[in-house]
Every structure is written in structure tokens, then in C-alpha cells.
Design a protein around this motif. Structure first.
Motif, mmCIF file in Angstrom:
data_model
loop_
_atom_site.group_PDB
_atom_site.id
_atom_site.type_symbol
_atom_site.label_atom_id
_atom_site.label_comp_id
_atom_site.label_asym_id
_atom_site.label_seq_id
_atom_site.Cartn_x
_atom_site.Cartn_y
_atom_site.Cartn_z
ATOM 1 N N MET A 122 0.831 -1.205 0.000
ATOM 2 C CA MET A 122 0.000 0.000 0.000
ATOM 3 C C MET A 122 0.866 1.256 0.000
ATOM 4 N N ALA A 123 1.985 1.208 0.714
ATOM 5 C CA ALA A 123 2.888 2.351 0.779
ATOM 6 C C ALA A 123 3.844 2.410 -0.420
ATOM 7 N N HIS A 124 4.071 1.248 -1.062
ATOM 8 C CA HIS A 124 4.996 1.168 -2.199
ATOM 9 C C HIS A 124 4.317 0.385 -3.325
ATOM 10 N N PRO A 125 3.330 0.972 -3.996
ATOM 11 C CA PRO A 125 2.530 0.230 -4.985
ATOM 12 C C PRO A 125 3.305 -0.258 -6.202
ATOM 13 N N ASP A 126 4.500 0.256 -6.429
ATOM 14 C CA ASP A 126 5.296 -0.198 -7.570
ATOM 15 C C ASP A 126 6.150 -1.417 -7.241
ATOM 16 N N HIS A 127 6.106 -1.865 -5.987
ATOM 17 C CA HIS A 127 6.901 -3.021 -5.563
ATOM 18 C C HIS A 127 5.998 -4.183 -5.181
ATOM 19 N N LEU A 128 6.603 -5.351 -5.188
ATOM 20 C CA LEU A 128 5.976 -6.538 -4.627
ATOM 21 C C LEU A 128 6.532 -6.787 -3.237
ATOM 22 N N ALA A 129 5.795 -7.538 -2.445
ATOM 23 C CA ALA A 129 6.280 -7.989 -1.144
ATOM 24 C C ALA A 129 6.072 -9.495 -1.052
ATOM 25 N N LEU A 130 6.974 -10.147 -0.380
ATOM 26 C CA LEU A 130 6.891 -11.593 -0.177
ATOM 27 C C LEU A 130 6.621 -11.862 1.298
ATOM 28 N N ALA A 131 5.563 -12.602 1.588
ATOM 29 C CA ALA A 131 5.222 -12.979 2.962
ATOM 30 C C ALA A 131 5.372 -14.489 3.109
ATOM 31 N N VAL A 132 6.067 -14.913 4.151
ATOM 32 C CA VAL A 132 6.297 -16.339 4.402
ATOM 33 C C VAL A 132 5.845 -16.672 5.813
ATOM 34 N N ALA A 133 5.063 -17.732 5.944
ATOM 35 C CA ALA A 133 4.643 -18.263 7.243
ATOM 36 C C ALA A 133 5.197 -19.677 7.353
ATOM 37 N N VAL A 134 5.923 -19.948 8.414
ATOM 38 C CA VAL A 134 6.557 -21.259 8.554
ATOM 39 C C VAL A 134 6.680 -21.594 10.028
ATOM 40 N N ASP A 135 6.662 -22.867 10.350
ATOM 41 C CA ASP A 135 6.856 -23.283 11.732
ATOM 42 C C ASP A 135 7.062 -24.786 11.827
#
Length: 326
Positions: A122-135
Motif C-alpha cells: 500500500m505504501a509502495h505500490p510499484d513493488h511486490l512484497a513476499l510474505a512467508v509463514a513457517v513453523d
């Protein structure tokens, strides 16, 4: 419009059945469990995180250079101090120009990572973000709550263009807990004082007070059948039903369940993803396009090699000489 562009999951190579617990202990304390995935001696949350992140990046043909941030949620890492996120960036993205944030402390961490990725885009609409959930939570071998503990990972590429599912809202509550699901600094195992206090119910009740019932077709919790049914009654949606084949994957559970819901949902359906632990985090998503994935979460869960309980203890390094693994 912030959307999930692509996603992937990863599970360890080995499986242990509930029957193996019954053969060894006379009972399996994980009600409803059929089979769970667990880490072999050469696997850990970091190897799973890398595998899930690679699958997510490949799934959407995302360019590594466009990923500006990595958010990782977990309660278990190989190191107390040394950023696991740096290893993931090096293995998956191949660039140093990436912001990294690691979230820990509860089973909410995975879903919190997805929300942090949403805020970043939302703050950087020209970028992607990667979210990882692991355990890969662990407990003493003679503890009844150890029977449910499993391992897994899910990863999501988040961006500002329309894609698989649009993130439409979120809610969170924070609830103090005592005696259930805690791990002191420096300890390897989680503990539960078994005071018969249902802290998850407290968190669910608090969330239900701020999150209106209805509207979601699917409910992704990754929780036990009992918890999922209770959550569905209060919040609505059809439970994901992963527990018998998934077990308790800690901070990864809700995100693995979300990936499964994206596998099977139809365009126009709303998904409510829910994680609890010292409170609760909820995220709503509207499915806007088919996932188009060649293999789903259930296929990955049902794969793997079954071993007996003795081999399980060897791989968990509970018994046996170093290197003596089946």
C-alpha cells in the motif's frame, strides 16, 4: 487494490500417522489426526521457508528484482540471533536491496506477516512484497500435546495489480493468556500447564465481538476440527478441514489453510483467514481469479514417506547416535 499475486506451500518429506502413536503409547492425543508431516534430520523451518518462497515466486513468474520486502512469521528458527530472513533473501531473491522483518511470539505471526506485506505494498505500490509463514513447533516426547505438532510453510507474493485474491479487510484483538502454549527463552520445546483454561476461546470470543458474522464462504484456520467448527459457528464460513492431514503447524497453520482455500475457491467467494494465540488476527479476501496451480495443498500433504515411531524419534534427535536415521 492489494492482491495475492501467487502463492506456494512446502512440507517436509516424512510423515507419521496417528496409528503410530497408538501403537507406541496406546493412544493418540491429537483428536481427529490421521497423519502429520515432520522435519527429517536435515530439514528445518528455514529449508521449508525457502522451498515455499521459491514455489510462490515461480507460481506467478514474479521478477525477484521487483520484490522490495520480505516479511516472515514463525515461532521456531535454527538461531536465536541471526536473521533467517537474510538466508531466504539470498536463496530466493538474489539481491540485497530488500527490507526484511521477522515476526515471532505466537501462532498469529504468519498471518501478521501477510498483513505487513499488504501494508508495505500500500505504501509502495510499484513493488511486490513476499510474505512467508513457517513453523515446526516441538514439545517433550512424553507430552500429550506433542502428538499434534507438525511442520509446514506457506508463502505469498503480494502486489497492487489485480490477481488471484484481493485483500479486503482485517481485524485483530490481543488477549493475555496464562499456562497454555508458551516457550521460555533458550528452550527448544513449547509447554502447556494444562490448566484446562481455553485461551483460544477467549481470543475467538474477543474477535467475534469486533468482526461481524457472515459474508465469508470459506474459513481458513488450520486449527483442529473442534476449534474450526466453533470458529465457523461464530464467524461464518465453511472450515478448511485440513486438520486430519495437517496437524498443528503453529504460525504457518492459518496461511497453509488460506493457500488450500485459494486452491479450491471459486471466483467471487470470500475467504476469512484466522490465526489465534495470545489474541487473534483475521484477514478477509475476495477471490478474483482462478489459482491455476498444477498441484494443491492437499496433494502436497498426502505425499511424503511414512515412517514408524522409532524412526520419528531418531529424526527428532530424541534417541539414537548422531547420524543414525532411518
Amino acid at each position: 487494490m492489494i492482491s495475492i499475486q501467487s502463492y506456494g506451500v512446502a512440507f517436509p518429506t516424512l510423515r507419521l500417522s496417528a496409528q503410530a502413536y497408538r501403537d507406541a503409547w496406546g493412544t493418540c492425543s491429537a483428536k481427529g489426526l490421521r497423519r502429520k508431516a515432520f522435519c527429517a534430520f536435515d530439514e528445518d523451518p528455514l529449508t521449508l521457508a525457502i522451498a515455499a518462497a521459491r514455489a510462490a515466486m515461480a507460481g506467478g513468474q514474479a521478477e525477484a528484482g521487483h520484490v522490495g520486502a520480505l516479511f516472515v512469521g514463525a515461532t521456531t528458527w535454527p538461531y536465536e540471533e541471526k536473521p533467517a530472513a537474510a538466508t531466504i533473501v539470498t536463496a530466493v531473491l538474489g539481491t540485497a536491496a530488500v527490507r526484511t522483518v521477522e515476526l515471532r511470539g505466537s501462532r498469529q505471526a504468519g498471518l501478521q506477516a501477510l498483513l505487513a506485506a499488504t501494508d508495505y505494498v500500500m505504501a509502495h505500490p510499484d513493488h511486490l512484497a513476499l510474505a512467508v509463514a513457517v513453523d515446526a513447533p516441538s514439545a517433550p516426547a512424553d507430552a500429550p500435546y506433542e502428538h499434534a505438532l507438525a511442520a509446514g510453510a506457506a508463502a505469498f507474493v503480494v502486489g497492487s495489480r489485480p490477481a488471484i485474491a484481493r485483500i479486503t479487510g482485517d481485524a485483530a484483538v490481543t488477549v493475555e493468556t496464562f499456562g497454555s502454549r508458551f516457550r521460555r527463552h533458550g528452550e527448544a520445546h513449547i509447554h502447556d500447564l494444562e490448566l484446562r483454561v481455553d485461551d483460544d476461546a477467549k481470543s475467538l470470543n474477543a474477535l467475534a465481538a469486533v468482526l461481524p458474522n457472515g459474508g465469508a464462504a470459506r474459513l481458513a484456520t488450520g486449527g483442529s476440527n473442534e476449534f474450526a467448527a466453533r470458529a465457523a459457528k461464530q464467524l461464518g464460513g465453511e472450515p478448511d478441514g485440513l486438520w486430519p492431514d495437517l496437524g498443528d503447524t503453529g504460525a504457518a497453520g492459518a496461511c497453509i489453510a488460506l493457500a488450500h482455500s485459494l486452491d479450491v475457491a471459486t471466483v467471487g467467494e470470500r475467504i476469512l483467514a484466522l490465526a489465534v494465540g495470545g489474541g487473534a488476527t483475521a484477514v478477509t479476501l475476495d477471490v478474483t481469479a482462478p489459482a491455476a496451480r498444477p498441484a494443491g495443498v492437499m496433494d502436497a500433504l498426502r505425499a511424503g514417506r511414512d515412517v514408524d515411531y522409532l524412526s520419528y524419534l531418531k529424526h527428532k534427535r530424541v534417541i539414537g547416535a548422531k547420524g543414525a536415521f532411518a
